[in-house]
Structure formats: C-alpha cells, structure tokens
Motif scaffolding. Structure first.
Motif, mmCIF file in Angstrom:
data_model
loop_
_atom_site.group_PDB
_atom_site.id
_atom_site.type_symbol
_atom_site.label_atom_id
_atom_site.label_comp_id
_atom_site.label_asym_id
_atom_site.label_seq_id
_atom_site.Cartn_x
_atom_site.Cartn_y
_atom_site.Cartn_z
ATOM 1 N N ALA A 122 0.822 -1.318 0.108
ATOM 2 C CA ALA A 122 0.057 0.012 -0.080
ATOM 3 C C ALA A 122 0.872 1.129 -0.002
ATOM 4 O O ALA A 122 1.971 1.119 0.605
ATOM 5 C CB ALA A 122 -0.737 0.015 1.156
ATOM 6 N N LEU A 123 0.381 2.288 -0.446
ATOM 7 C CA LEU A 123 1.085 3.742 -0.343
ATOM 8 C C LEU A 123 0.768 4.060 0.995
ATOM 9 O O LEU A 123 -0.422 3.884 1.695
ATOM 10 C CB LEU A 123 0.344 4.634 -1.326
ATOM 11 N N ILE A 124 1.857 4.445 1.616
ATOM 12 C CA ILE A 124 1.813 5.093 3.165
ATOM 13 C C ILE A 124 1.962 6.316 3.168
ATOM 14 O O ILE A 124 3.128 7.015 2.612
ATOM 15 C CB ILE A 124 2.770 4.182 3.981
ATOM 16 N N TRP A 125 1.203 7.068 4.118
ATOM 17 C CA TRP A 125 1.358 8.596 4.540
ATOM 18 C C TRP A 125 1.030 8.702 5.766
ATOM 19 O O TRP A 125 0.309 7.768 6.515
ATOM 20 C CB TRP A 125 1.091 9.413 3.499
ATOM 21 N N GLU A 126 0.975 9.874 6.586
ATOM 22 C CA GLU A 126 0.640 10.147 8.090
ATOM 23 C C GLU A 126 -0.096 11.338 8.084
ATOM 24 O O GLU A 126 -0.040 12.217 7.125
ATOM 25 C CB GLU A 126 2.014 9.978 8.703
ATOM 26 N N THR A 127 -0.662 11.485 9.174
ATOM 27 C CA THR A 127 -1.220 12.937 9.353
ATOM 28 C C THR A 127 -0.369 14.207 9.726
ATOM 29 O O THR A 127 -0.875 15.378 9.644
ATOM 30 C CB THR A 127 -2.410 12.650 10.698
ATOM 31 N N LYS A 128 0.736 13.906 10.243
ATOM 32 C CA LYS A 128 1.560 14.881 10.504
ATOM 33 C C LYS A 128 1.935 15.887 9.460
ATOM 34 O O LYS A 128 2.165 15.215 8.266
ATOM 35 C CB LYS A 128 2.915 14.356 11.185
ATOM 36 N N ARG A 129 2.067 17.226 9.584
ATOM 37 C CA ARG A 129 2.659 18.076 8.495
ATOM 38 C C ARG A 129 3.924 18.551 8.729
ATOM 39 O O ARG A 129 3.891 19.235 9.992
ATOM 40 C CB ARG A 129 1.475 19.034 7.976
ATOM 41 N N PRO A 130 5.034 18.616 8.132
ATOM 42 C CA PRO A 130 4.970 17.808 6.680
ATOM 43 C C PRO A 130 4.993 16.437 6.956
ATOM 44 O O PRO A 130 5.516 15.841 8.171
ATOM 45 C CB PRO A 130 6.262 18.118 6.256
ATOM 46 N N TYR A 131 4.555 15.592 6.069
ATOM 47 C CA TYR A 131 4.510 14.256 6.309
ATOM 48 C C TYR A 131 5.224 13.358 5.585
ATOM 49 O O TYR A 131 6.022 13.689 4.729
ATOM 50 C CB TYR A 131 3.057 13.531 5.983
ATOM 51 N N LEU A 132 5.613 11.907 6.052
ATOM 52 C CA LEU A 132 6.418 11.204 5.434
ATOM 53 C C LEU A 132 5.506 10.465 4.311
ATOM 54 O O LEU A 132 4.321 9.971 4.853
ATOM 55 C CB LEU A 132 6.899 10.092 6.458
ATOM 56 N N TYR A 133 6.101 10.104 3.285
ATOM 57 C CA TYR A 133 5.046 9.350 2.313
ATOM 58 C C TYR A 133 6.061 8.237 1.581
ATOM 59 O O TYR A 133 7.244 8.497 1.512
ATOM 60 C CB TYR A 133 4.681 10.237 1.062
ATOM 61 N N LEU A 134 5.479 7.018 1.506
ATOM 62 C CA LEU A 134 6.441 6.099 0.625
ATOM 63 C C LEU A 134 5.506 4.882 -0.030
ATOM 64 O O LEU A 134 4.325 4.920 0.113
ATOM 65 C CB LEU A 134 7.316 5.282 1.878
ATOM 66 N N ARG A 135 6.247 4.457 -0.897
ATOM 67 C CA ARG A 135 5.550 3.334 -1.573
ATOM 68 C C ARG A 135 6.687 2.485 -2.242
ATOM 69 O O ARG A 135 7.866 2.621 -1.894
ATOM 70 C CB ARG A 135 5.036 4.060 -2.907
ATOM 71 N N THR A 136 6.394 1.307 -2.982
ATOM 72 C CA THR A 136 7.051 0.495 -3.483
ATOM 73 C C THR A 136 7.414 0.661 -5.088
ATOM 74 O O THR A 136 6.557 1.273 -5.588
ATOM 75 C CB THR A 136 7.019 -1.177 -3.290
ATOM 76 N N THR A 137 8.433 -0.007 -5.558
ATOM 77 C CA THR A 137 8.434 0.073 -7.047
ATOM 78 C C THR A 137 8.648 -1.408 -7.849
ATOM 79 O O THR A 137 8.800 -2.275 -7.020
ATOM 80 C CB THR A 137 9.814 0.854 -7.338
ATOM 81 N N PRO A 138 8.102 -1.513 -9.024
ATOM 82 C CA PRO A 138 8.188 -2.725 -9.712
ATOM 83 C C PRO A 138 9.495 -3.684 -9.576
ATOM 84 O O PRO A 138 9.388 -4.982 -9.443
ATOM 85 C CB PRO A 138 7.863 -2.599 -10.940
ATOM 86 N N ASP A 139 10.526 -2.974 -9.329
ATOM 87 C CA ASP A 139 11.937 -3.723 -9.248
ATOM 88 C C ASP A 139 12.351 -3.765 -7.709
ATOM 89 O O ASP A 139 13.425 -4.219 -7.377
ATOM 90 C CB ASP A 139 12.745 -3.116 -9.997
ATOM 91 N N GLY A 140 11.227 -3.356 -6.685
ATOM 92 C CA GLY A 140 11.366 -3.772 -5.584
ATOM 93 C C GLY A 140 12.226 -2.797 -4.577
ATOM 94 O O GLY A 140 12.449 -2.890 -3.316
ATOM 95 N N ARG A 141 11.940 -1.731 -5.056
ATOM 96 C CA ARG A 141 12.815 -0.392 -4.211
ATOM 97 C C ARG A 141 11.660 0.324 -3.301
ATOM 98 O O ARG A 141 10.708 0.083 -3.589
ATOM 99 C CB ARG A 141 13.395 0.711 -5.101
ATOM 100 N N ILE A 142 12.067 0.908 -2.478
ATOM 101 C CA ILE A 142 11.168 1.817 -1.739
ATOM 102 C C ILE A 142 11.419 3.398 -2.144
ATOM 103 O O ILE A 142 12.585 3.657 -1.998
ATOM 104 C CB ILE A 142 11.357 1.518 0.086
ATOM 105 N N ILE A 143 10.644 4.108 -2.557
ATOM 106 C CA ILE A 143 10.514 5.289 -2.845
ATOM 107 C C ILE A 143 9.804 6.179 -1.651
ATOM 108 O O ILE A 143 9.012 5.801 -1.351
ATOM 109 C CB ILE A 143 10.119 5.839 -4.174
#
Length: 400
Positions: A271-292
C-alpha cells in the motif's frame, strides 16, 4: 528555475530517448499547449481525444522537468482532508472535488492502458496513519466523512493496525482506489502515442513572450513565432506567464529510492503509506523492489547544492522508513530534492485567466499534481471548445 537537484531514479528506468516525428510549424493553431511534462502531456492527450487542433511546446527535452522528480503516488485523498476542505468550501463542493480526484485516478488507468503503459500504473490501497495520539480524532472525522459519502474506507485501531503491519501507531485509515506510477515513463509514453497520431510537438522550444494581437495570441519562442487562438500554460512548478502568483508558495521536498528489497511480505498489499503529521512522510514500492520515500518539506523555493545537507536529509528519510520496517536492510541508492507548489487553499488552479480571454492554465499545485492534471485536462478541453464544465468553478483562477 532549477526544479530539482540530486540523483534521480526514474531516468534510470528509461533506456531510450523519445523520438518524435518531425513537425512542420503551421501558420495558425486553435490551441497551443506550453509544457510537455505530466500536466502538458495529459492535457494534450485529452485534447487529441476530443478532436482539438493544437500543438505542444516545451523548453526542454520532453520529460526532463518536474515529472522526472515526481515520486509517483497517485491518490484521490488530498493534503487537505475531506472534512477539513468541507469546512472551507462547504461539504457539497468538497465532496464534488474528492469525487473528481477519484474519477481522475480511474481516467489515468485508462490513459496508461491506451498508451501502452499499464505495467507501470499499478492500483494500490493507501494507508494513512495517525502520527500521534492527538491526531486520532482528526482521522476519525475523516473516516466518518468518507464513509458518509460512499468512499471505500476502512478504520484500523491500534491493535488492528499492529496485526496487519509491522509498526504500531494509534490508528489508521485504509482507502481504496489509488495507484502508483512511473511518472516519467507514463508521460513519455503519452508523448510517443501523440507523436504517432501526428500531433505536432516542439521540444527545446523556449517561450520568450506571449502577446495578444487583438484576435490571437502570438507566442515568441526560440523556434520562431507561433500564432494561436488559445494558449494553455501547463508549466508544472515553473513560472506561469501573465498570472499573479501571490497565492502560490514554492517549497522543496526530499526523496530517496532505496536498494531493491527481496520481498515485501510484511507490507500488506504494498500500500501507499502516509501520515497525518505535516509535513508528512510518504512512501511506496517500485516494480523492481525499491522503496521510494520522501518528506522533510522546507519552506524554501530553491534546490540546494550542498552535498552534506543532501546526505543528511537522505539518511533522515531512510531512518523514518526503518522505524516502520526495521526488518529491511536499507541503503540509499538515489537521493534528490525537488520544488513543489502549494496554493493557499490546497486546491489547484485550472481555468481561464480572469482578465485575459483565451489564456488558460493547468497548475496542479499540491501533493496530487498528477491527479489534478488529469482532472484539469478534461475541464480545459471543455473550456477551449466553448463548453461549460460543471466543476470548473471549484478550481477557477479567480476564486476567493
């Protein structure tokens, strides 16, 4: 203006430059689209679908502006939550805007399929967690508002979240219908598709001045003068000519792409992940297995060339990932900083200039620029064809 700095990840996924069919400049166009990043290419795609006579201009090689620094999280939820937006513009208008964003995610899916980019447009759920106990009430209000208006959403308390993810937070929401994308590949695939359809595209054509001759707009460029009845500025976070920018803030955000991870068994649905804090952390994965991942936003309209600062921010983002997923052996393979724009009310500016007829803008300011660009392309296509769009009032340039 320097839109980004650092070591970008997405260009490493594109092996070929875009080869465009040579375009002969016409004496007159109905519409000129200025900008061939995500905003410009989506606008051009929709105009082509709707049978408009137009050309595309860009001062760079296509796909080398802000699009190549985009982290590619496609979400209908906004930096301003639905219940917060309802307090500002009314519940009916806020829900209408959120539905536009959800529809835009679906439209992007169709665009990706049409241009041969389905493999890099992947539907995902989104997880938004309460950063601290004090944010639970706000997250609960959002859950109730989304549920009330039929958006697919799930509430997770602390225990339910802990059962499904390897980190503990006070509460979280899971929303359905979002996506992740390789933004550079999508925009370039759209350009390749348009070029095959014989749409005239002029890259490395910088705009010097835009002047009215009383009937048409003259666009003076490094490639001569173009004449058009209407002009659309889809210039991303770059300057928007002839537009008052006092309601726009430019900031910068840091992002990294990690080394490939063998598997994501602990990351439910990736899943795409983010949070309520501002500024917030956001993260996702990629098809080749990385985390952005990205965040650490700063109220500065410049991209630093300070290597120590960049390394510090990259390490801090990596540490935030590790707090959520301590089982991964993380390294920073790519790190960059990029400008992004925000409007005062967190909504994009899309529509006709209030005082200069036939000048139009698609400025997707905010955390959902690609989604805003998609919905904006439909609004602008209607407007340049002389039609009324029922939702244009939500994002008009002269709103208070």
């Amino acid at each position: 203006m320097e839109l980004y700095n650092g070591d970008l990840y997405w260009p490493t996924t594109e092996s070929d430059d875009v080869v465009l069919k040579k375009s002969e400049k016409k004496e007159h166009y109905d519409v000129l689209v200025i900008g061939a990043g995500m905003s410009g290419t989506l606008t051009a795609y929709t105009l082509q679908q709707d049978g408009v006579d137009f050309a595309v201009l860009d001062g760079r090689k296509v796909g080398t502006g802000s699009t190549s620094a985009n982290t590619g999280l496609i979400q209908y939820s906004n930096d301003i939550m639905l219940h917060e937006l309802a307090e500002k513009i009314g519940e009916e208008a806020a829900v209408r805007f959120y539905r536009l964003c959800l529809d835009a995610v679906e439209s992007l899916d169709q665009v990706a399929e049409d241009v041969g980019a389905s493999e890099i447009y992947i539907r995902r759920d989104s997880l938004c967690f309460a950063s601290e106990e004090a944010d639970v009430a706000k997250l609960k209000l959002e859950y109730e508002m989304l549920s009330k208006h039929g958006f697919e959403v799930e509430w997770l308390d602390r225990e339910a979240l802990r059962e499904r993810f390897p980190f503990e937070k006070p509460a979280a929401l899971i929303t359905k219908g979002d996506a992740e994308v390789n933004p550079l590949t999508l925009s370039r695939q759209i350009i390749r598709h348009l070029s095959k359809q014989h749409v005239p595209i002029f890259e490395e054509t910088s705009v010097d001045e835009v002047v009215s001759d009383g009937e048409d707009w003259l666009v003076f460029t490094s490639n001569g003068t173009f004449k058009a009845n209407k002009v659309i500025f889809a210039t991303g976070y770059g300057p928007a000519p002839l537009l008052d920018s006092h309601r726009i803030d430019l900031n910068r955000s840091y992002a990294i792409a990690t080394n490939p991870i063998a598997e994501f068994t602990e990351w439910e649905g990736r899943a795409l992940i983010w949070e309520t804090k501002r500024p917030y952390l956001y993260l996702r994965t990629t098809p080749d297995g990385r985390i952005i991942a990205g965040g650490l936003d700063e109220d500065k309209a410049e991209t630093p060339h300070n290597e120590a600062l960049m390394n510090d921010r990259a390490e801090r983002v990596k540490e935030k990932i590790a707090e959520l997923f301590p089982m991964y052996d993380l390294e920073v393979d790519y790190a960059w900083v990029a400008l992004f724009g925000e409007s005062v009310d967190q909504l994009p500016f899309i529509g006709e200039h209030p005082n200069r007829p036939n000048l139009f803008y698609l400025l997707g300011y905010g955390g959902n620029g690609t989604v805003y660009s998609m919905l904006g392309s439909h609004i602008l296509s209607a407007l340049v064809r002389g039609q009324v769009h029922p939702d244009a009032d939500l994002v008009r340039l002269d709103r208070t």
